[in-house]
Design a protein around this motif. Structure first.
Motif, PDB file in Angstrom:
ATOM      1  N   LEU A 109      78.300  33.533  44.965  1.00  0.00           N
ATOM      2  CA  LEU A 109      76.928  33.749  45.436  1.00  0.00           C
ATOM      3  C   LEU A 109      75.948  33.915  44.285  1.00  0.00           C
ATOM      4  N   GLY A 110      76.457  33.921  43.064  1.00  0.00           N
ATOM      5  CA  GLY A 110      75.593  34.027  41.898  1.00  0.00           C
ATOM      6  C   GLY A 110      74.748  35.286  41.940  1.00  0.00           C
ATOM      7  N   SER A 111      73.471  35.114  41.659  1.00  0.00           N
ATOM      8  CA  SER A 111      72.552  36.257  41.638  1.00  0.00           C
ATOM      9  C   SER A 111      71.898  36.500  42.989  1.00  0.00           C
ATOM     10  N   SER A 112      72.333  35.755  44.017  1.00  0.00           N
ATOM     11  CA  SER A 112      71.730  35.905  45.344  1.00  0.00           C
ATOM     12  C   SER A 112      71.950  37.318  45.882  1.00  0.00           C
ATOM     13  N   ASP A 113      70.875  37.930  46.308  1.00  0.00           N
ATOM     14  CA  ASP A 113      70.959  39.268  46.906  1.00  0.00           C
ATOM     15  C   ASP A 113      70.640  39.109  48.396  1.00  0.00           C
ATOM     16  N   LEU A 114      71.657  38.702  49.152  1.00  0.00           N
ATOM     17  CA  LEU A 114      71.437  38.381  50.554  1.00  0.00           C
ATOM     18  C   LEU A 114      71.262  39.637  51.396  1.00  0.00           C
ATOM     19  N   SER A 115      70.386  39.533  52.372  1.00  0.00           N
ATOM     20  CA  SER A 115      70.236  40.623  53.333  1.00  0.00           C
ATOM     21  C   SER A 115      71.495  40.709  54.180  1.00  0.00           C
ATOM     22  N   PHE A 116      71.687  41.822  54.869  1.00  0.00           N
ATOM     23  CA  PHE A 116      72.846  42.001  55.739  1.00  0.00           C
ATOM     24  C   PHE A 116      72.900  40.882  56.775  1.00  0.00           C
ATOM     25  N   GLU A 117      71.749  40.530  57.340  1.00  0.00           N
ATOM     26  CA  GLU A 117      71.686  39.487  58.371  1.00  0.00           C
ATOM     27  C   GLU A 117      72.100  38.136  57.798  1.00  0.00           C
ATOM     28  N   ASN A 118      71.587  37.803  56.615  1.00  0.00           N
ATOM     29  CA  ASN A 118      71.935  36.522  56.005  1.00  0.00           C
ATOM     30  C   ASN A 118      73.399  36.468  55.588  1.00  0.00           C
ATOM     31  N   PHE A 119      73.943  37.585  55.112  1.00  0.00           N
ATOM     32  CA  PHE A 119      75.348  37.612  54.738  1.00  0.00           C
ATOM     33  C   PHE A 119      76.225  37.423  55.973  1.00  0.00           C
ATOM     34  N   GLU A 120      75.835  38.015  57.095  1.00  0.00           N
ATOM     35  CA  GLU A 120      76.569  37.818  58.347  1.00  0.00           C
ATOM     36  C   GLU A 120      76.563  36.342  58.746  1.00  0.00           C
ATOM     37  N   LYS A 121      75.403  35.693  58.601  1.00  0.00           N
ATOM     38  CA  LYS A 121      75.301  34.269  58.934  1.00  0.00           C
ATOM     39  C   LYS A 121      76.182  33.441  58.006  1.00  0.00           C
ATOM     40  N   LEU A 122      76.174  33.793  56.719  1.00  0.00           N
ATOM     41  CA  LEU A 122      76.986  33.056  55.750  1.00  0.00           C
ATOM     42  C   LEU A 122      78.470  33.174  56.094  1.00  0.00           C
ATOM     43  N   THR A 123      78.937  34.374  56.395  1.00  0.00           N
ATOM     44  CA  THR A 123      80.361  34.540  56.711  1.00  0.00           C
ATOM     45  C   THR A 123      80.729  33.824  58.007  1.00  0.00           C
ATOM     46  N   ARG A 124      79.821  33.781  58.969  1.00  0.00           N
ATOM     47  CA  ARG A 124      80.091  33.043  60.210  1.00  0.00           C
ATOM     48  C   ARG A 124      80.233  31.556  59.911  1.00  0.00           C
TER      49      ARG A 124
END
Length: 378
Positions: A301-316
């Motif tokens: 994910l490099g330097s990406s600081d994903l929000s909780f919502e975006n991280f949930e979408k990414l894992t899905r």
């Protein structure tokens, strides 16, 4: 029909994504840049490494590596790459034979091996480093200019592309001067050597022998000895897949798309089929939707600081992509040839992660695979 399904798949998975995730999931494997399989041949540096491998038998591998890469003669120390000695030695190739009192302090240098592996992308030098701490130090030296940058426990291998080999360069200079004693080497270097980096740059794979993705044998319900063998094989095939996409598409990036492709080949070449449960564990998604913090997925994910919502979408998205890759593999069965393997990699490259994760992901992969098989021969 396929174009329509692809567009629908992208729309299906892109809806509600942040611009950051949309950019992250853009497909970087361009069909326009793809090279024919016939160009996946051995490169000039391989002959040098075949000699190194022979000379390394008997525990001399690390001495040979230090001769090629003089940064391995320096300790891991903050800012050491800015010192005059380091710059002169590593960047300018001076003083490469000078012995230093304070050097890289490995635990098991005699255990390091140099091997030449014949992959679908051609031969490649493989450096095997059995001690985990030694592996981290070598990575810090070659990747991070001897700075003490943290190496994640889940990282166990790396493909290094385009590293200066000073032994090859010095040998080239000596041979040239022997044949051209009255000529100017600096002019020759600027005109004919520097523009042809294959004359002095290497592509190498460095492998540890630890558990793959820092996943334990016990968690996969197999023996420690079997998992150690599997881990090494998965890791080797994984990095060779990065080498293939680099040579064929000009791309091998620190991205989840690359990792899904490389792990697919690593697993299937090792045990004969794609194990979805293993892949989920490698990404820390074995208990999806719960994510295991510190798992390998975070490395991409490099330097990406994903929000909780975006991280949930990414894992899905990753979980769905893994499921569709499993369906793709089940449909095709065991890899039976080099052309079969390359066609599967082509399909996985040409279909984006968002498309793979969509409802039609399996179909899109199979369609691209059939297309690739038309132009792929053993």
């Amino acid at each position: 029909m396929e174009t329509t399904l692809s567009s629908l798949a992208l729309k299906e998975e892109s809806d509600g994504l942040s611009k950051e995730l949309e950019l992250y999931f853009q497909n970087k494997f361009s069909s326009q840049k793809a090279q024919p399989n016939s160009l996946l041949i051995d490169e000039p540096y391989i002959s040098s490494w075949e000699s190194y491998a022979t000379d390394a038998i008997g525990g001399n591998a690390f001495s040979i590596l230090k001769m090629c890469y003089p940064q391995l003669n320096f300790p891991i120390e903050e800012g050491i790459n800015k010192t005059e000695d380091y710059i002169n030695t590593v960047l300018k190739g001076k003083n490469t034979t000078v012995k230093r009192e304070n050097t890289l302090n490995l635990i098991d240098p005699e255990g390091i091996e140099i091997n030449i592996f014949e992959s679908v992308a051609g031969k490649v030098p493989v450096i095997k480093v059995p001690n985990n701490q030694d592996f981290k130090q070598i990575i810090q030296s070659l990747l991070y200019k001897n700075n003490p940058i943290s190496v994640p426990d889940s990282m166990g291998a790396v493909l290094i592309n385009g590293i200066n080999n000073w032994h090859r360069l010095h040998s080239l200079k000596q041979d040239w001067l022997a044949n051209n004693p009255l000529e100017n080497w600096n002019e020759e270097f600027a005109k004919n050597v520097l523009p042809n980096s294959e004359l002095f740059k290497d592509r190498i794979i460095i492998l540890s022998t630890k558990s793959y993705s820092n996943v334990s044998a016990n968690s996969l319900a197999i023996s420690e000895s079997q998992w150690k063998l599997y881990s090494y094989s998965i890791r080797l095939e994984h990095e060779c897949t990065h080498l293939l996409t680099l040579k064929k598409y000009g791309c091998a990036s620190n991205n989840l798309h690359d990792e899904l492709i490389a792990d697919y080949v690593g697993i299937t070449k090792t045990i004969g089929y794609y194990n979805m449960d293993w892949m989920l564990a490698f990404m820390g998604l074995e208990n999806y939707p719960i994510y295991r913090k510190g798992a390998r997925l975070e490395n991409y994910l490099g330097s990406s600081d994903l929000s909780f919502e975006n991280f949930e979408k990414l894992t899905r998205i990753i979980k769905n992509a893994i499921a569709n890759i499993a369906g793709f593999d089940e449909e095709l069965g065991k890899i039976d040839s080099a052309s079969d393997q390359i066609a599967r990699i082509d399909a996985l490259c040409k279909v984006s992660v968002l498309e793979i994760a969509s409802e039609n992901g399996k179909y899109l992969l199979l369609s691209k695979y059939k297309e690739a098989r038309m132009y792929c021969y053993d």
